[in-house]
Design an enzyme around this catalytic site. Structure first.
Site, PDB file in Angstrom:
ATOM      1  N   HIS A   1      38.600  71.991 100.428  1.00  0.00           N
ATOM      2  CA  HIS A   1      37.440  71.194 100.870  1.00  0.00           C
ATOM      3  C   HIS A   1      36.185  72.064 101.021  1.00  0.00           C
ATOM      4  CE1 HIS A   1      39.806  67.539 101.669  1.00  0.00           C
ATOM      5  NE2 HIS A   1      40.747  68.375 102.072  1.00  0.00           N
TER       6      HIS A   1
ATOM      7  N   ASN B   1      41.109  61.282 103.735  1.00  0.00           N
ATOM      8  CA  ASN B   1      40.788  61.477 102.318  1.00  0.00           C
ATOM      9  C   ASN B   1      40.420  60.122 101.709  1.00  0.00           C
ATOM     10  OD1 ASN B   1      41.212  64.249 101.944  1.00  0.00           O
ATOM     11  ND2 ASN B   1      43.402  63.984 101.638  1.00  0.00           N
TER      12      ASN B   1
END
Ligand code: NDP
Length: 496
Positions: free
Chosen positions: A55, A128
């Site tokens: 990320h 997510n």
């Protein structure tokens, strides 16, 4: 014209040569005593903090969450206490596998983390844009992520290691199918859904526990790029999603997401046909319908990216009274791994940075550590119990005990259907996708699997094809044809 501001050193001394270094004569070497030159270069050398391992490329925005429906029968969490109640939020969107400078339109899951600044402390939903994940045991995470990063020798991305790993870990199939569908290349962050993914618990005023999945559905409508559009944008506008979010918010077009929940009782969990804590499975909507909760609106881009977005730290361990964990193994692993990652990346006092700080009372006996700047407890005692500061443990916040159904230590406790990696992806492909999505998905998989190379190429392709066939014959056949594979060999393997 804005007010004039005198330039100073970090220590506040006015500087009259910001751009010229002190030297011996006009053409001579530099002097060691030009301490401001050292300060400037030293500060610059230390501008980067470690990049997030996953990320790394992201963007963030502040906003608010507003309750629209009453869910107090399931949870006593104060954030949901009344319709109309507003809570400040901070959201960070990201891609997963790429580095900080990678392109926003890569085929990759997207992170969608939301920090709720509630009066009972910070609640982080580290979600997510997909409801499931590639693995169901946290011990697999480092191996899996290594395959998404760079080959140890060539330092290039390697489709061979990606598909080798996926083909040897069929539990990844559901997530891989979603990744290979149109939703694997969303049109920015405004046109995709978010999912808390894990199973959490809700606890109500009567101390009754329910299991819950959180969904945050885009109110802008789903929009995705085709593979070729996404490929083109990688070169033309690698920061597409970042720019899209900033520009929308700056023009007052605030993105909104409807927070919804699926709720499962403990009795339903005991008899559910899947393991309800398996992160590679969803709870079908027909069995567990979505219930409305509220709306997340993003309405402010932080003034300083590094301060608020780069230093933002989310952790699934940040839950508040009325929201709890579950035996979901991936969740349990993340409870440890996330705060640990932040302590490494930003330092032990990361929760006193403005974006991470609880705006309400924080009181404990942790002290010191690098970059402590919040008063460090002042002159109050640094131990507990003590006779001076009135600190106490509030019994109201005793967590609800778990009933465990086993006292046996096990590495892998098989639940019914845990090894069925195929039914749900099969349903996604055959029932949920329309003809166009099916065609795009098959073509995306063919394109991605064409990258497999080397001496194990045929073995990896055949092994992965067997998984696609087990999920759906139509899917397997389409991919095999596109790759020019003789399906009679696959059929023999499937019959074994
Ligand atoms: P439903 O028909 O009730 O729901 C299908 C869901 O799939 C919708 O939430 C839809 O999102 C979403 N969806 C559509 N296309 C894709 C895609 N390419 N990738 C990911 N999600 C997609 O069916 P079920 O609940 O019975 O689930 C069937 C399958 O749908 C599951 O096996 C799973 O793969 C997928 N799914 C299920 C979810 C769940 O929580 N039950 C959540 C997301 C996906 P939207 O409504 O925004 O269009």
């Amino acid at each position: 014209m804005s007010e004039k501001k005198k330039i100073t050193t970090n220590s506040g001394c006015p500087v009259n040569h910001y751009q010229d270094s002190q030297s011996v004569g006009e053409k001579g070497p530099l002097l060691l005593q030009d301490f401001f030159l050292h300060e400037k270069l030293a500060q610059f050398n230390r501008e980067r903090i470690p990049e997030r391992i996953v990320h790394a490329k992201g963007t963030g925005a502040y906003g608010k969450f507003t309750v629209t429906h009453d869910i107090s029968r399931f949870t006593r969490a104060k954030i949901f206490s009344e319709i109309g109640k507003e809570t400040k939020v901070f959201t960070r969107f990201s891609t997963v596998g790429g580095e900080k400078g990678s392109a926003d339109t890569e085929r990759d899951p997207r992170g969608f983390a939301v920090k709720f600044y509630t009066e009972d402390g910070i609640w982080d939903l580290t979600g997510n844009n997909t409801p499931v994940f590639f693995i169901k045991d946290p011990k697999k995470f480092p191996d899996f992520i290594h395959t998404q990063k760079r080959d140890p020798k060539t330092n290039c991305k390697s489709p061979t290691m990606v598909w080798d790993y996926w083909s040897l870990n069929p539990e990844s199939l559901h997530q891989v199918l979603i990744l290979m569908s149109d939703r694997g290349t969303p049109d920015g962050y405004r046109h995709m859904n978010g999912y808390g993914s894990h199973t959490f618990s809700l606890v109500n005023k009567n101390n009754e526990r329910f299991y819950v999945k959180f969904h945050y559905k885009t109110m802008q409508g789903i929009k995705s790029f085709t593979d070729s559009q996404a490929e083109e944008l990688k070169g033309k506008d690698p920061d597409y999603a970042q720019r899209d979010l900033v520009e929308a918010i700056e023009r007052g077009d605030f993105p909104k997401y409807a927070l919804k929940i699926q709720v499962m009782t403990l009795e339903q969990a005991a008899t559910f046909r899947w393991n309800p804590f398996d992160l590679t499975k969803v709870w079908p909507h027909a069995d567990f319908p979505l219930m409305d909760v509220g709306i997340i609106e993003l309405n402010k881009i932080p003034d300083n990216y590094f301060q608020d977005v780069e230093q933002a730290a989310f952790a699934p361990s940040n839950v508040v009274d009325g929201i709890g964990f579950s035996p979901d193994k991936m969740l349990q692993g993340r409870l440890l791994a996330y705060p640990d990652a932040h302590r490494y990346r930003i330092g032990v006092n990361f929760e006193s940075l403005p974006v991470n700080k609880c705006p309400y009372s924080v009181h404990n006996y942790h002290r010191d550590g690098a970059m402590r700047s919040d008063g460090n407890g002042g002159s109050s005692p640094n131990y507990f119990p003590n006779s001076f500061d009135g600190g106490y443990e509030d019994e109201k916040y005793t967590g609800l005990a778990y009933d465990l159904d086993s006292n046996r230590v096990a590495y892998y406790d098989r639940n019914a259907n845990d090894d069925d990696h195929y039914t749900q992806p099969g349903e996604l492909f055959e029932k949920t996708m329309n003809a166009r999505e099916k065609e795009n998905t098959i073509n995306n998989i063919i394109g991605a699997m064409r990258g497999i190379s080397g001496p194990k190429k045929d073995e990896i392709i055949n092994r992965q094809l067997c998984h696609w066939f087990r999920a759906s014959t139509q899917l397997g056949m389409g991919i095999a044809k596109g790759l020019g594979v003789d399906v009679s060999e696959i059929q023999k393997q499937l019959e074994k």
